[in-house]
Design a protein around this motif. Structure first.
Motif, mmCIF file in Angstrom:
data_model
loop_
_atom_site.group_PDB
_atom_site.id
_atom_site.type_symbol
_atom_site.label_atom_id
_atom_site.label_comp_id
_atom_site.label_asym_id
_atom_site.label_seq_id
_atom_site.Cartn_x
_atom_site.Cartn_y
_atom_site.Cartn_z
ATOM 1 N N LEU A 283 -3.565 2.195 -5.186
ATOM 2 C CA LEU A 283 -3.704 1.307 -6.336
ATOM 3 C C LEU A 283 -3.440 2.064 -7.636
ATOM 4 C CD1 LEU A 283 -4.706 -1.132 -8.012
ATOM 5 C CD2 LEU A 283 -7.046 -0.360 -7.562
ATOM 6 N N VAL A 286 0.265 2.750 -7.979
ATOM 7 C CA VAL A 286 1.012 1.548 -8.345
ATOM 8 C C VAL A 286 0.892 1.286 -9.840
ATOM 9 C CG1 VAL A 286 1.022 -0.985 -8.172
ATOM 10 C CG2 VAL A 286 0.927 0.405 -6.096
ATOM 11 N N TYR A 287 -0.312 1.425 -10.369
ATOM 12 C CA TYR A 287 -0.565 1.071 -11.764
ATOM 13 C C TYR A 287 -0.036 2.120 -12.736
ATOM 14 C CZ TYR A 287 -3.246 -0.075 -15.994
ATOM 15 O OH TYR A 287 -3.618 -0.366 -17.279
ATOM 16 N N SER A 293 5.417 4.017 -11.409
ATOM 17 C CA SER A 293 4.315 3.095 -11.666
ATOM 18 C C SER A 293 4.676 2.085 -12.754
ATOM 19 C CB SER A 293 3.079 3.873 -12.091
ATOM 20 O OG SER A 293 3.292 4.473 -13.364
ATOM 21 N N LYS A 294 3.836 1.059 -12.856
ATOM 22 C CA LYS A 294 4.063 0.032 -13.862
ATOM 23 C C LYS A 294 3.922 0.580 -15.282
ATOM 24 C CE LYS A 294 3.055 -4.077 -11.139
ATOM 25 N NZ LYS A 294 4.436 -4.616 -11.306
ATOM 26 N N VAL A 345 -0.903 -6.272 -11.632
ATOM 27 C CA VAL A 345 -1.363 -5.767 -10.337
ATOM 28 C C VAL A 345 -2.389 -6.725 -9.751
ATOM 29 C CG1 VAL A 345 -2.462 -3.840 -9.129
ATOM 30 C CG2 VAL A 345 -0.930 -3.383 -11.050
ATOM 31 N N VAL A 350 3.640 -7.070 -7.497
ATOM 32 C CA VAL A 350 3.992 -5.715 -7.078
ATOM 33 C C VAL A 350 5.072 -5.832 -6.019
ATOM 34 C CG1 VAL A 350 3.180 -3.568 -6.034
ATOM 35 C CG2 VAL A 350 1.649 -4.878 -7.533
ATOM 36 N N GLU A 354 7.808 -0.954 -5.208
ATOM 37 C CA GLU A 354 6.714 -0.332 -5.951
ATOM 38 C C GLU A 354 5.610 0.144 -5.010
ATOM 39 O OE1 GLU A 354 6.244 -2.326 -10.292
ATOM 40 O OE2 GLU A 354 6.174 -3.742 -8.603
ATOM 41 N N ILE A 407 -4.540 -4.081 -2.222
ATOM 42 C CA ILE A 407 -4.398 -3.655 -3.615
ATOM 43 C C ILE A 407 -4.926 -4.742 -4.553
ATOM 44 C CG2 ILE A 407 -2.729 -3.105 -5.429
ATOM 45 C CD1 ILE A 407 -3.124 -0.858 -3.443
ATOM 46 N N ALA A 411 -8.047 -4.439 -7.091
ATOM 47 C CA ALA A 411 -7.761 -4.574 -8.521
ATOM 48 C C ALA A 411 -8.536 -5.722 -9.155
ATOM 49 C CB ALA A 411 -6.262 -4.770 -8.737
#
Length: 431
Positions: A283, A286-287, A293-294, A345, A350, A354, A407, A411
């Motif tokens: 997580l 991903v963020y 990542s974002k 997220v 996503v 990603e 995820i 989140a």
């Protein structure tokens, strides 16, 4: 490949061994684990520095250096770590593997004995730790505490946590405060030393080719010198699931800086009820935890709102932190976009790419840690004090099993707790 072994040497004293032929050096650590406290953090941080200055039999750094040279250039260095709300101090040693030194020599027993000598047989003056060592190392500690402000990125994270966790032990620095360090005397440090030897949980770790029996044989005479103890309670980290206030706290500080530092602290919420560490690591990746990542691709690259933007996980405490560098005039825009990416997220926005890239980044980081004896030590030490015990192999398996649904589930419980902004003196920010 490596094989890990764990055993209890005595109440409150554990040994973990990772047997591997992968490295040319072995490593050995002895860690004393206590709860973080404002009253004792500086005392604990100072203690290994003072002990490393000299022992009863080797009463100077020069004599210790000579002894290490005799062990084919081995090193023994102080450790001061903060893991959740635990303060972990002790010593780290590395030394050549026996395969690469003279036939018949073995460095491990002598390195263990020397580490034990430094830790448990200090150079005393009338029963107290030497005043000259205490004063000299106290000055060095205070200098290190003051120097924290020179790294504005790290300083901003520290200040966020200090404000966000003002009523929690997690808000305390691993070095303690300058005010508490100033108060330290040989008398107070000696008293603290005796108390910590009597009450701390002890974790020893070895990584190298020696069999566990050899390691235990080398360490047992050392660790048996510790004060007799019954079952030592393991300090716990308090998990705060939600922010204590209805809306995020905002803290603004002015310094002579040319670039703003926007730092956010989030509570992970119900994800910490039964923490799934691999999923939390994915997580975070991903963020904002890696270059796919974002935060990196959108806030930094696509929208150019930040000079840098990344997230980090404090998995023992249940906190996620975003650190970013922004132009003063872009504070609101950057803040809104950082929060918008977290909402994406939460909404499950996503892509497969990603998620796959995040998993790859996490497994690469684990593999990179496993390529160094010190990295392996940190992985296993993290596991020893975590709410859920795990091995690197279990981390790998857990990461691969993470789904998008997991995820989103994790989140969904994340809440913004505090927003810290380090701005320039006299700057009028949009906020």
């Amino acid at each position: 490949m490596h094989t890990a072994y764990s055993r209890q040497i005595s109440p409150g004293v554990a040994l973990r061994c990772v047997k591997t032929d992968k490295f040319k050096t072995g490593c050995l650590t002895i860690n004393l684990i206590t709860g973080l406290s404002r009253d004792t953090a500086a005392l604990s941080a100072l203690l290994p520095r003072v002990l490393r200055r000299g022992s009863a039999s080797l009463s100077s750094m020069e004599r210790i250096a000579e002894a290490l040279d005799d062990l084919y250039g081995a090193r023994i260095e102080p450790i001061v770590r903060k893991k959740g709300e635990l303060q972990c101090i002790g010593f780290y040693a590395d030394f050549p593997d026996d395969r690469f030194i003279s036939v018949g020599d073995s460095v491990l027993p002598e390195a263990a004995a020397l580490m034990g000598d430094i830790l448990l047989s200090p150079d005393l003056d009338n029963g107290l730790l030497r005043a000259d060592y205490v004063e000299s190392e106290k000055k060095n500690l205070i200098d290190d505490i003051r120097a924290g402000i020179n790294d504005k990125r790290g300083y901003s994270v520290d200040r966020l946590l200090e404000e966000m966790c003002a009523d929690e032990a997690f808000g305390i620095s691993r070095w303690g405060s300058e005010a508490e360090a100033e108060k330290i005397t040989p008398e107070t440090l000696t008293a603290h030393y005796k108390n910590i030897l009597r009450t701390a949980r002890v974790e020893a770790f070895y990584c190298g080719p020696a069999d566990p029996e050899q390691v235990e044989s080398a360490l047992r005479p050392v660790l048996q010198k510790l004060s007799p103890r019954g079952d030592v309670p393991t300090p716990k980290t308090e998990i705060i699931f939600q922010p204590a206030h209805n809306s995020p706290r905002r803290i603004t500080e002015e310094l002579d800086v040319q670039q703003g530092k926007l730092t956010l602290g989030f509570r992970l919420g119900r994800a910490m009820e039964n923490p799934d560490y691999p999923a939390l690591m994915v997580l975070n990746a991903v963020y904002g935890g890696n270059v796919t990542s974002k935060l990196f691709l959108n806030v930094r690259e696509k929208l150019s709102l930040c000079y840098y933007a990344s997230s980090m996980l404090e998995k023992h405490k249940g906190i996620m932190i975003v650190a970013s560098g922004v132009e003063f005039s872009k504070f609101d825009e950057a803040l809104n976009e950082i929060l918008a990416q977290l909402q994406n997220v939460k909404d499950g926005d996503v892509s497969d790419w990603e998620l796959t890239s995040a998993k790859r980044a996490v497994t690469t980081a684990i593999k990179s840690a496993m390529d160094r004896p010190g990295g392996l030590e940190d992985l296993y030490f993290d596991s020893a004090i975590a709410a859920v015990d795990y091995s690197p192999e279990q981390l790998f398996e857990g990461v691969e099993a993470v789904t998008l649904d997991k995820i989103v589930e994790l989140a969904s419980g994340i809440e913004t707790d505090s927003i810290y902004f380090l701005t320039g003196k006299g700057v009028q920010n949009e906020s």
